[in-house]
Design a protein around this motif. Structure first.
Motif, PDB file in Angstrom:
ATOM      1  N   ALA A  50       0.841  -1.201   0.000  1.00  0.00           N
ATOM      2  CA  ALA A  50       0.000   0.000   0.000  1.00  0.00           C
ATOM      3  C   ALA A  50       0.878   1.254   0.000  1.00  0.00           C
ATOM      4  CB  ALA A  50      -0.927  -0.007   1.209  1.00  0.00           C
ATOM      5  N   GLY A  51       1.991   1.204   0.747  1.00  0.00           N
ATOM      6  CA  GLY A  51       2.911   2.335   0.778  1.00  0.00           C
ATOM      7  C   GLY A  51       3.559   2.568  -0.575  1.00  0.00           C
ATOM      8  N   ALA A  54       1.049   4.117  -2.774  1.00  0.00           N
ATOM      9  CA  ALA A  54       0.832   5.524  -2.412  1.00  0.00           C
ATOM     10  C   ALA A  54       1.959   6.413  -2.942  1.00  0.00           C
ATOM     11  CB  ALA A  54       0.730   5.649  -0.895  1.00  0.00           C
ATOM     12  N   LYS A  55       3.190   5.900  -2.930  1.00  0.00           N
ATOM     13  CA  LYS A  55       4.311   6.696  -3.453  1.00  0.00           C
ATOM     14  C   LYS A  55       4.130   6.977  -4.937  1.00  0.00           C
ATOM     15  CE  LYS A  55       7.813   5.268  -0.165  1.00  0.00           C
ATOM     16  NZ  LYS A  55       9.012   4.448   0.065  1.00  0.00           N
ATOM     17  N   CYS A  58       1.621   9.628  -5.264  1.00  0.00           N
ATOM     18  CA  CYS A  58       2.257  10.914  -4.908  1.00  0.00           C
ATOM     19  C   CYS A  58       3.055  11.463  -6.090  1.00  0.00           C
ATOM     20  CB  CYS A  58       3.178  10.746  -3.708  1.00  0.00           C
ATOM     21  SG  CYS A  58       2.312  10.547  -2.153  1.00  0.00           S
ATOM     22  N   PRO A  68      -7.131   9.679  -5.946  1.00  0.00           N
ATOM     23  CA  PRO A  68      -6.556   8.353  -5.734  1.00  0.00           C
ATOM     24  C   PRO A  68      -7.637   7.278  -5.709  1.00  0.00           C
ATOM     25  CG  PRO A  68      -5.674   9.937  -4.163  1.00  0.00           C
ATOM     26  CD  PRO A  68      -6.818  10.600  -4.851  1.00  0.00           C
ATOM     27  N   PHE A  71      -6.504   1.063  -3.238  1.00  0.00           N
ATOM     28  CA  PHE A  71      -5.604  -0.034  -3.575  1.00  0.00           C
ATOM     29  C   PHE A  71      -6.074  -1.311  -2.897  1.00  0.00           C
ATOM     30  CE2 PHE A  71      -1.938  -2.632  -2.324  1.00  0.00           C
ATOM     31  CZ  PHE A  71      -1.439  -2.940  -3.563  1.00  0.00           C
ATOM     32  N   PHE A 204      -5.968  11.411  -0.419  1.00  0.00           N
ATOM     33  CA  PHE A 204      -6.381  10.019  -0.220  1.00  0.00           C
ATOM     34  C   PHE A 204      -7.681   9.910   0.590  1.00  0.00           C
ATOM     35  CE2 PHE A 204      -1.719   9.358  -0.777  1.00  0.00           C
ATOM     36  CZ  PHE A 204      -1.769   8.459  -1.822  1.00  0.00           C
TER      37      PHE A 204
END
Lengths: 215, 115
Positions: A50-51, A54-55, A58, A68, A71, A204
């Protein structure tokens, strides 16, 4: 197809790889588009993945407005993606316009809190009173920070938190520094205050137009 | 105070990471893993999550009644003691099955997370 974000239909595809290592593509409909990556893998919703997702979002948000997508949202075919775009076109394009130039900032604030195994909690009454005190402190803290940031925050959501409070704030990009400064001054005004501010992030917590949650 | 200006700093505490997976434009891919090796732990996790949800709802209702002055001192002690023991027992069960408080949650797609 793994979906990343809804974007304006005139945006261009960034030259960056997706989670599966393939190039990101854009599928367009009238007025709105979505960034996707062709993939056959199933993704797990671990914090690491998930991180990483997210990057990527971004990075997309650096060059264009984004909504967004959760996910991991995967649709089987391009036709299915296009059908979603066409079905949601009005709602998503309106929300994109609403969020243009705005970012999300997350504020976490807390105070030294009694542990549930606090030796002073020896009875049912003291347990329940301690819980009521925590709820009251949360309400007070939320109200205090709302008041502090209302000048800059267009929308505020109270996020779930295991300890203390977490607020997601939708702010204009130019208002991020003064908001952070206000929180910093608020924290420094009293020793017991602890706060963490992060962002600016893509929105988000505001991708769907929902009423801000009340504490 | 820590201010993260670096947009690559993702952690549960400061970032909207929960919103990445729990807030959505749509939720089309929810699946239940029925892997035989993990299904037992998954089942325990699901049951404990539901018990934790009910425990938290009971606690919130008790706090509301307490704030409204709708409980006698005897009721306050009895309800509070029940909730306190239930919380302790939940902690023991989590430890027994190797679960953390964060494990007792469900992603409800567009509705966000259960707890």
């Amino acid at each position: 197809m793994l979906l990343y974000a809804v974007i304006p239909d005139n945006a261009t595809a960034p030259d960056i790889p997706g989670l599966a290592g393939r190039r990101l593509e854009i599928i367009r409909a009238a007025g709105v588009a979505v960034i996707v990556e062709e993939c056959s893998d199933r993704f797990s919703t671990t914090k690491h993945e998930a991180g990483a997702f997210a990057k990527i979002v971004c990075n997309l948000a650096i060059s264009t407005s984004v909504l967004p997508v959760r996910f991991p949202t995967v649709l089987a075919t391009r036709a299915a993606v296009l059908a979603q775009l066409q079905a949601q076109e009005k709602v998503w394009s309106q929300r994109l316009r609403d969020l243009s130039g705005l970012s999300e900032v997350v504020i976490r604030a807390q105070w030294p809190e009694a542990e549930s195994d606090d030796p002073s909690i020896t009875s049912g009454t003291s347990y329940l009173l301690s819980r009521a005190a925590v709820v009251q402190r949360q309400k007070t803290l939320v109200a205090e920070i709302r008041e502090l940031i209302c000048e800059w925050a267009r929308e505020i959501k109270v996020l779930r938190s295991q300890q203390g409070i977490r607020l997601a704030c939708l702010v204009a990009d130019t208002d991020v520094p003064p908001l952070k400064g206000a929180i910093l001054r608020w924290q420094e005004a009293a020793d017991c205050r602890q706060a963490v501010v992060s962002g600016p992030w893509p929105p988000f917590s505001f991708a769907v137009d929902q009423e801000a949650m009340s504490p | 105070m820590t201010i993260f200006d670096d947009a690559t700093s993702f952690d549960e505490v400061g970032s909207p990471l929960d919103g990445v997976a729990a807030n959505s434009l749509n939720s089309l891919t929810g699946r239940i893993s029925a892997d035989p090796e993990t299904v037992e732990r998954g089942l325990v996790q699901l049951v404990l999550t539901l018990v934790e949800l009910i425990r938290q709802l009971m606690e919130r209702q008790a706090v509301r009644r307490l704030d409204a002055g709708a409980m006698t001192p005897e009721e306050t002690e009895r309800v509070g003691r029940t909730l306190m023991l239930l919380e302790q027992r939940m902690g023991e069960l989590r430890d027994h099955f190797g679960l953390t408080p964060d494990d007792l949650n469900l992603d409800l797609g567009p509705l966000g997370r259960l707890l």
